[in-house]
Design an enzyme around this catalytic site. Structure first.
Site, mmCIF file in Angstrom:
data_model
loop_
_atom_site.group_PDB
_atom_site.id
_atom_site.type_symbol
_atom_site.label_atom_id
_atom_site.label_comp_id
_atom_site.label_asym_id
_atom_site.label_seq_id
_atom_site.Cartn_x
_atom_site.Cartn_y
_atom_site.Cartn_z
ATOM 1 N N GLU A 118 26.570 56.591 46.863
ATOM 2 C CA GLU A 118 26.072 56.401 45.503
ATOM 3 C C GLU A 118 25.830 54.914 45.290
ATOM 4 O O GLU A 118 26.775 54.135 45.313
ATOM 5 C CB GLU A 118 27.072 56.928 44.466
ATOM 6 C CG GLU A 118 27.327 58.408 44.576
ATOM 7 C CD GLU A 118 28.338 58.896 43.556
ATOM 8 O OE1 GLU A 118 28.652 58.150 42.617
ATOM 9 O OE2 GLU A 118 28.844 60.027 43.700
ATOM 10 N N GLU A 160 35.084 61.631 45.232
ATOM 11 C CA GLU A 160 35.942 60.526 44.781
ATOM 12 C C GLU A 160 37.370 60.968 44.447
ATOM 13 O O GLU A 160 37.776 61.080 43.277
ATOM 14 C CB GLU A 160 35.316 59.857 43.564
ATOM 15 C CG GLU A 160 34.044 59.128 43.863
ATOM 16 C CD GLU A 160 33.598 58.201 42.745
ATOM 17 O OE1 GLU A 160 34.011 58.403 41.601
ATOM 18 O OE2 GLU A 160 32.841 57.273 43.044
HETATM 19 C C1 GLA Z 1 31.142 58.258 40.326
HETATM 20 C C2 GLA Z 1 30.956 59.753 40.543
HETATM 21 C C3 GLA Z 1 29.621 60.260 40.082
HETATM 22 C C4 GLA Z 1 29.207 59.628 38.782
HETATM 23 C C5 GLA Z 1 29.170 58.133 38.979
HETATM 24 C C6 GLA Z 1 28.661 57.406 37.757
HETATM 25 O O1 GLA Z 1 30.722 57.545 41.446
HETATM 26 O O2 GLA Z 1 31.071 60.076 41.920
HETATM 27 O O3 GLA Z 1 29.738 61.669 39.898
HETATM 28 O O4 GLA Z 1 30.110 59.965 37.764
HETATM 29 O O5 GLA Z 1 30.498 57.708 39.221
HETATM 30 O O6 GLA Z 1 28.555 56.021 38.043
#
Ligand code: GLA
Length: 654
Positions: A316, A145
């Site tokens: 995710e 991210e």
């Molecule tokens: C982001 C990050 C993860 C985690 C999630 C929690 O997507 O990539 O490492 O912190 O948020 O929702």
């Protein structure tokens, strides 16, 4: 690969080794295909420079692979170790307030740091050398991210020095920069590139082209950082797909550009996490508090699928309450299943759940997972099992190209933030509202950027393209598509100047309009737009006074320039001299779809319908059952024509 693949984000380093084999067995039994690991492991693997502890990670990969799971390895550059920061504190990012953002969390690096770029490539090379040919490692995620915690824009000394070099390469001479920036204005002239500072912490607003160039420079640094690691992985791990996990509502760098260097575009989907901070109304947030916005998954999956040229994964998927939003409610039962199928319907090839087991310590203890911290299955595991069983009933179905495209240009979003002229200018919200409006007609959508091939679309909608280059105008002209063009389009040149022929600049010939003035109105100034058939709609905010010889579809009713054109149609384009919302937007979109002969299916507010190959998908985001439009040709594979609350129906046209 069109069968829905399933996966999970796993952090073995946070659990006793004795659990690893049982975890892998349980993952396989749940029907998981993929496991993503290691994105935050640099500090464990290399506790001091040049000393590596690979054994535990070797063992984890073997355990996962022996259980039949495919490993997505990550480069660990989202969390550089403390010893590196101690040695090179200049790596740390600097906020717009000029304060250094320190070690102790994550993403503590500045994209402009060449020292960190070299270190990132070094550790990526170490991981790639060790695991690049490992038979159990089938794909790579780079970093994590890029735009999380707002680190894309960093106001560090290294950023300033890099920006100066970037400007010198871009303009050649300081005289050309002065002319392009218009620094004669307010006497802001520079005599050398070394005099140029970053556009933060100023007395008043920065020079718009200065600010836009810094946004461009910062975006280029993200692409450079990503591409450098792509090159490492190509060298040491040939044949493995490379991805990165983009975020929702992230516009701070040009995702089209970064996506061009990836094999798969990844997306982290948090429908509830991203709801309360979104631009939805209070009523919408209340209505969708436990489901997420009906168009959240569709918008981001369509955007990132388009950027991935058809290859998009959810890396995710929210499993339950997150821990980072202002409030963190639970989804109603069934939503994790619905979100998963919605991602697949909108083109995802795989959906991975964040995370395997809820953490027992550190920052994310309140973030739910497939399992609770004691290892007991949580609600998401129940719904995952349902999806894993249902996917066996579905035939192969590739998502096809849409007939309608939405133009999304990151530079125009930056430009409107830099020169808003309206302190509540809805900027990226316009794009989301136009997307949602079109989806209520059951219209499937692709996204395109200025650099994309625009041919073969019947209708291209342009919600907010403040900057339109001559090249983009030529592509739009040559596409043959009908165009729905929002206000401010073409109102600035790429140099952030007003076009010599006024707005819409390069779009003048396509639209047949000239913008003589722009004004912005407060919420209290409720004015109206009147169509030729007498229908009137309230509007406020951005308004343009335009001249045209084309067909006036609707006019303003206003105390100022009453009767001036509000909507104009030429043979190729509908031009809007205001920013419509609500019922006005709905009517404009309906008229545009009819004008372009695009078939529509009116959807109830809580119902979304989309197609993937020969399959139809329907999703009910509401608390009451709905009947699906049916002509008797639907053969249901999941659910049926009566779709329950928070339900999913999937059919194949007979
Ligand atoms: C982001 C990050 C993860 C985690 C999630 C929690 O997507 O990539 O490492 O912190 O948020 O929702």
């Amino acid at each position: 690969m069109n069968r829905l693949e399933l996966g999970v984000c796993y952090y073995p380093e946070q659990w006793d080794r004795s659990l690893w084999r049982e975890d892998a067995q349980r993952m396989a039994e749940m029907g998981l295909d993929w496991v993503r690991i290691a994105e935050f492991t640099w500090g464990l693997i290399e506790p001091e420079r040049g000393v590596f502890h690979w054994d535990w990670l070797d063992e984890v990969i073997d355990i996962l692979g022996e259980a039949g799971l495919r490993v997505m390895m990550s480069t660990p550059t989202a969390a550089p170790p403390k010893w590196l920061i101690d040695k090179h504190p200049e790596i740390l990012p600097v906020g717009p307030d000029g304060r250094v953002r320190g070690f102790g969390s994550r993403r503590h690096y500045c994209f402009s740091s060449d020292v960190y770029l070299a270190e990132a490539c070094r550790i990526a090379t170490e991981y790639a050398r060790r695991y690049g040919q490992n038979p159990y490692v089938h794909a790579w995620q780079i970093d994590n991210e890029y735009n999380d915690h707002d680190t894309v824009l960093s106001y560090s000394k290294t950023a300033r020095d890099g920006f100066r070099r970037w400007l010198s390469d871009c303009y050649g001479s300081i005289e050309v920069l002065n002319d392009t920036w218009g620094t004669v204005f307010w006497g802001s002239l520079y005599s050398s590139f070394d005099q140029i500072e970053l556009p933060n912490e100023l007395v008043a607003s920065p020079n718009p082209t200065h600010a836009l160039d810094f946004a461009r420079f910062s975006s280029d640094r993200v692409r450079l950082f990503n591409r450098a690691q792509v090159n490492v992985l190509r060298q040491y791990s040939p044949g493995r797909d490379i991805t990165h996990n983009f975020m929702a509502g992230s516009f701070e760098f040009d995702h089209h550009a970064v996506a061009a260097d990836l094999d798969i575009v990844g997306f982290d989907s948090y429908p509830l996490g991203n709801l309360l901070g979104s631009t939805l109304s209070e009523d919408e947030k209340r209505r969708y508090l436990r489901t997420g916005a009906p168009d959240y998954q569709g918008f981001h999956c369509d955007l990132y699928r388009s950027q991935g040229k058809g290859r998009m994964w959810v890396l995710e998927q929210q499993p339950g309450p997150v821990d980072w939003a202002e409030k963190n409610p639970s989804p109603v039962d069934g939503m994790v299943r619905l979100w998963t199928w919605a991602a697949y319907a909108h083109g995802a090839q795989a959906v991975m759940f964040f995370r395997w087991r809820q953490a027992r310590f550190a920052q994310e203890q309140y973030h739910t997972a497939l399992l609770r911290s004691d290892g007991s299955p949580d609600q998401a595991a129940v719904e995952l099992a349902q999806v894993a069983a249902e996917r066996e009933n579905l035939p192969d179905a590739p998502r096809e190209r849409a007939h309608v495209a939405i133009l999304l240009d990151y530079e125009s979003i930056w430009a409107a933030d830099i020169l808003p002229h309206d302190d509540t200018f809805p900027n990226a919200r316009i794009i989301r509202e136009w997307y949602a409006g079109l989806r209520t007609f059951g219209v499937d959508l692709d996204f395109v950027g200025p650099q994309d091939d625009l041919n073969e679309y019947i209708l291209i909608v342009i919600p907010q393209s403040m900057i339109v280059s001559s090249e983009l105008a030529a592509k739009l002209r040559g596409s043959g598509a009908k165009l729905l063009i929002g206000a401010r389009a073409g109102s600035k040149t790429p140099d952030m100047h007003t076009p010599l022929n006024l707005a819409p600049g390069e779009l003048a010939d396509l639209t047949g309009v000239t913008v003589r003035r722009a004004e912005s109105l407060p919420e209290l100034a409720q004015e109206t737009v009147r169509f030729q058939d007498g229908a009137t709609y309230d509007f406020t905010g951005w308004r343009e006074i335009i001249e045209t010889n084309e067909t006036v579809v609707a006019s303003f009713c206003s105390a100022y320039r009453d009767g001036s054109p509000a909507i104009v149609r030429s043979d190729r384009a509908i031009y809007l001299a205001m920013i419509p919302r609500g019922p006005l937007l709905h009517t404009i979109l309906s008229d545009a779809l009819s004008w372009a002969n695009i078939p529509v299916t009116d959807c109830e507010p809580d119902l979304r319908i989309t197609r993937r190959g020969g399959l139809g998908f329907a999703f009910n985001f509401g608390a009451t059952g709905l009947s699906l439009p049916s002509d008797g040709t639907q053969g249901y594979l999941v659910g049926g024509s009566e779709i329950p609350p928070y339900g999913v129906s999937i059919w194949q046209d007979r």
